[in-house]
Design a protein around this motif. Structure first.
Motif, PDB file in Angstrom:
ATOM      1  N   VAL A 198     -22.774  -2.280  -3.036  1.00  0.00           N
ATOM      2  CA  VAL A 198     -22.578  -0.832  -3.111  1.00  0.00           C
ATOM      3  C   VAL A 198     -23.268  -0.077  -1.981  1.00  0.00           C
ATOM      4  N   ALA A 199     -24.109  -0.760  -1.223  1.00  0.00           N
ATOM      5  CA  ALA A 199     -24.715  -0.099  -0.056  1.00  0.00           C
ATOM      6  C   ALA A 199     -24.287  -0.784   1.239  1.00  0.00           C
ATOM      7  N   GLY A 200     -23.384  -1.759   1.126  1.00  0.00           N
ATOM      8  CA  GLY A 200     -23.011  -2.585   2.282  1.00  0.00           C
ATOM      9  C   GLY A 200     -22.331  -1.824   3.404  1.00  0.00           C
ATOM     10  N   GLY A 201     -21.736  -0.683   3.071  1.00  0.00           N
ATOM     11  CA  GLY A 201     -21.021   0.079   4.099  1.00  0.00           C
ATOM     12  C   GLY A 201     -21.795   1.295   4.570  1.00  0.00           C
ATOM     13  N   THR A 202     -23.044   1.440   4.125  1.00  0.00           N
ATOM     14  CA  THR A 202     -23.821   2.651   4.422  1.00  0.00           C
ATOM     15  C   THR A 202     -23.848   2.973   5.912  1.00  0.00           C
ATOM     16  N   GLY A 203     -23.549   4.225   6.211  1.00  0.00           N
ATOM     17  CA  GLY A 203     -23.598   4.687   7.605  1.00  0.00           C
ATOM     18  C   GLY A 203     -22.401   4.265   8.437  1.00  0.00           C
ATOM     19  N   SER A 204     -21.401   3.659   7.795  1.00  0.00           N
ATOM     20  CA  SER A 204     -20.268   3.118   8.558  1.00  0.00           C
ATOM     21  C   SER A 204     -18.943   3.758   8.151  1.00  0.00           C
ATOM     22  N   VAL A 205     -18.002   3.684   9.082  1.00  0.00           N
ATOM     23  CA  VAL A 205     -16.606   3.928   8.750  1.00  0.00           C
ATOM     24  C   VAL A 205     -15.930   2.561   8.742  1.00  0.00           C
ATOM     25  N   VAL A 206     -15.275   2.255   7.638  1.00  0.00           N
ATOM     26  CA  VAL A 206     -14.618   0.954   7.493  1.00  0.00           C
ATOM     27  C   VAL A 206     -13.187   1.053   8.008  1.00  0.00           C
ATOM     28  N   GLU A 207     -12.760   0.089   8.826  1.00  0.00           N
ATOM     29  CA  GLU A 207     -11.334  -0.013   9.118  1.00  0.00           C
ATOM     30  C   GLU A 207     -10.811  -1.286   8.459  1.00  0.00           C
ATOM     31  N   TYR A 208      -9.836  -1.112   7.554  1.00  0.00           N
ATOM     32  CA  TYR A 208      -9.205  -2.260   6.893  1.00  0.00           C
ATOM     33  C   TYR A 208      -8.115  -2.785   7.798  1.00  0.00           C
ATOM     34  N   ARG A 209      -8.153  -4.099   8.039  1.00  0.00           N
ATOM     35  CA  ARG A 209      -7.240  -4.702   9.002  1.00  0.00           C
ATOM     36  C   ARG A 209      -6.693  -6.015   8.457  1.00  0.00           C
ATOM     37  N   GLY A 210      -5.733  -6.580   9.151  1.00  0.00           N
ATOM     38  CA  GLY A 210      -5.227  -7.904   8.800  1.00  0.00           C
ATOM     39  C   GLY A 210      -3.869  -7.832   8.125  1.00  0.00           C
ATOM     40  N   ALA A 211      -3.244  -9.009   8.006  1.00  0.00           N
ATOM     41  CA  ALA A 211      -1.865  -9.097   7.513  1.00  0.00           C
ATOM     42  C   ALA A 211      -1.740  -8.571   6.083  1.00  0.00           C
ATOM     43  N   THR A 212      -2.738  -8.801   5.253  1.00  0.00           N
ATOM     44  CA  THR A 212      -2.667  -8.350   3.857  1.00  0.00           C
ATOM     45  C   THR A 212      -2.595  -6.826   3.798  1.00  0.00           C
ATOM     46  N   ILE A 213      -3.382  -6.174   4.614  1.00  0.00           N
ATOM     47  CA  ILE A 213      -3.421  -4.710   4.630  1.00  0.00           C
ATOM     48  C   ILE A 213      -2.099  -4.165   5.165  1.00  0.00           C
ATOM     49  N   ARG A 214      -1.597  -4.795   6.218  1.00  0.00           N
ATOM     50  CA  ARG A 214      -0.323  -4.349   6.816  1.00  0.00           C
ATOM     51  C   ARG A 214       0.815  -4.451   5.805  1.00  0.00           C
ATOM     52  N   ALA A 215       0.717  -5.429   4.882  1.00  0.00           N
ATOM     53  CA  ALA A 215       1.798  -5.635   3.905  1.00  0.00           C
ATOM     54  C   ALA A 215       1.698  -4.669   2.718  1.00  0.00           C
ATOM     55  N   LEU A 216       0.615  -3.913   2.609  1.00  0.00           N
ATOM     56  CA  LEU A 216       0.453  -2.996   1.470  1.00  0.00           C
ATOM     57  C   LEU A 216       1.326  -1.760   1.641  1.00  0.00           C
ATOM     58  N   SER A 217       1.809  -1.229   0.527  1.00  0.00           N
ATOM     59  CA  SER A 217       2.528   0.059   0.536  1.00  0.00           C
ATOM     60  C   SER A 217       1.510   1.173   0.782  1.00  0.00           C
ATOM     61  N   MET A 218       1.980   2.385   1.020  1.00  0.00           N
ATOM     62  CA  MET A 218       1.041   3.502   1.206  1.00  0.00           C
ATOM     63  C   MET A 218       0.246   3.766  -0.076  1.00  0.00           C
ATOM     64  N   ASP A 219       0.903   3.641  -1.233  1.00  0.00           N
ATOM     65  CA  ASP A 219       0.171   3.845  -2.494  1.00  0.00           C
ATOM     66  C   ASP A 219      -0.990   2.850  -2.581  1.00  0.00           C
TER      67      ASP A 219
END
Ligand code: SF4
Length: 467
Positions: free
Chosen positions: A199-220
């Motif tokens: 729950v603190a692993g992303g502190t101070g960061s902007v996360v960019e989700y990447r990779g084939a799984t993310i590309r295959a997701l719908s907008m919802d």
């Protein structure tokens, strides 16, 4: 110019004044989303300083957090039961009218949860900076926007200046590969990511989700993932815009139209990170190994596979306190735990696809005796579309309650709450102590895991109900 990430491109395009060792950067805000709960003090501050709203045309307002989901209260057949909610609604109407801010008010046909109607209307666009006085503003990052929640004082700053003081965040890439297995949804994916990061692993960061799984997701699905980024402590979540994004936005009422659309898409195509762009940190996840997830504790990182057991962590006081609150024992299987409430709603999982998925399990089945199943669409538009498909009848014939849109039981500000000590499988995003009502015990899960629990009257594996 060196290779830049998606975040760096959006940040640099909006940096009015760069940060120094002593001062944060000044960032221009393209879109300020507002609602009735985090704005009253901000407007008071403006009045005290004799300031006007600088860009009402870049400010948009809706009502969601404390609005009733009960039809009679919403449409005036009976008074709004909670005086505090009624007061907030009246004050917001006045503030918006005084400031020339467009408001989708209580009975507007397109009103809804702020993070659902922004994308629905096409206000949310790639490359924009978007802020709102609500943590889950990260949702809009699904479109390649830089979007984050701000505090009440910052709401006043943005109203007065259309700018925000910000320290530049670090960048964190979450690379996801592998197809989502049967019965595993975007909600399970993001719960697994938060579990992995902490729950603190992303502190101070902007996360960019990447990779084939993310590309295959719908907008919802992308919105569900970005929505919960904040639960890993991150400032925002982003996904690079692509054809899926453009297809979603095309012909939305507030999206660019005609030649403007073509120009906008050309600009948006330049937003994804350059080859070789470097992140401060990268985390990889194999989605093919995931199972439907559920939380057992009092933060969204405390999750396991629905077929798993409550972890044993001798000597971990935070864990022990969480289990005491939740009334669960270390080593106990989650499957079979009785539940009294099920909530299908919130800006995480109240879109049409979520309602369809849950209705798919409910069709021809009944909600278990003693279980209250509240279904709250994310917007009035979603509600109408769902009704046109007959989803409302699927829910009501199964014994669920079909409500008007709003935040509802996500935070219980409108009176939709869970009783003290009761267990609620919820598709929302926070399972903090008291989030759904004093003493309420929240178990976060996907819409199909929620529907499975409603049918079984206990935590159940949704895969058993999927054909
Ligand atoms: S649904 Fe919950 S998280 Fe989303 S905007 Fe409303 S209160 Fe915030």
């Amino acid at each position: 110019m060196s290779a830049r990430t998606l975040f760096e491109k959006v940040w640099q395009a909006h940096e009015v004044v760069a940060a120094t060792a002593d001062t944060p950067a000044v960032l221009y805000v393209d879109l300020h989303l507002t609602h009735e709960v985090t704005t009253p003090q901000a407007f008071t501050l403006l009045r005290e300083r004799a300031l006007r709203v600088r860009r009402p045309d870049r400010t948009f307002a809706t009502m969601d957090h404390s609005t009733p989901t009960d039809r009679a209260q919403l449409f005036g057949a009976v008074p709004i039961r909670m005086e505090s909610a009624a007061r907030q609604i009246r004050a917001f109407e006045q503030n918006c009218a005084d400031s020339g801010i467009e408001l989708f008010g209580l009975r507007h046909e397109r009103r809804g949860i702020v993070h659902i109607i922004g994308p629905e209307l096409g206000l949310t666009q790639p490359g924009r900076t978007i802020v709102c006085g609500d943590s889950h503003t990260s949702t809009h990052g699904a479109f390649g926007a830089l979007a984050f929640g701000i505090g009440t004082t910052e709401v006043a700053h943005v109203l007065a200046t259309q700018c925000l003081l910000q320290r530049k965040p670090r960048t964190l890439a979450v690379e996801v590969a592998g197809a989502l297995p049967f019965g595993v949804t975007a909600k399970d994916l993001v719960l697994a990511i938060i579990h992995e990061l902490g729950v603190a692993g992303g502190t101070g960061s902007v996360v960019e989700y990447r990779g084939a799984t993310i590309r295959a997701l719908s907008m919802d699905e992308r919105m569900t993932v970005c929505n919960m980024t904040i639960e890993a402590g991150a400032r925002a979540g982003m996904i690079a815009p692509d054809e899926t994004t453009f297809e979603f936005l095309k012909d939305r009422p507030r999206a660019p139209q005609g030649a403007d659309w073509e120009r906008a898409v050309e600009t948006w195509r330049a937003l994804p990170g350059d080859p070789g762009a470097r992140f401060d940190r990268t985390v990889a996840l194999d989605a093919a190994r995931l199972a439907p997830m559920i939380t057992y504790g009092t933060n969204p990182g405390m999750s396991v596979a629905v077929t798993g057991r409550v972890p044993e962590r001798p000597g971990d006081e935070v864990h022990a306190r969480a289990l005491a609150y939740m009334g669960l024992e270390p080593g106990q299987p989650l499957l079979g735990q009785a539940v009294q409430d099920v909530f299908l709603g919130s800006c995480t999982n109240a879109r049409l696809s979520d309602l369809r998925a849950a209705a798919g399990l409910l069709r021809g089945r009944r909600v278990a005796k003693g279980v209250r199943f509240l279904v709250v669409p994310g917007s009035q538009s979603i509600k109408r579309e769902a009704e046109a498909e007959g989803l409302d009848r699927v829910f009501t014939q199964a014994g669920a309650e079909w409500r008007e849109s709003g935040c509802s039981m996500c935070l219980g500000m409108n009176g939709d709450t869970v009783a003290k000590g009761a267990y609620c499988v919820s598709t929302s995003n926070r399972n903090f102590e008291g989030r759904q009502g004093s003493g309420a015990r929240t178990l976060l899960a996907s819409p199909i895991t929620a529907a499975a629990a409603a049918i079984a009257g206990r935590i159940a594996d949704p895969r058993e109900f999927l054909s």
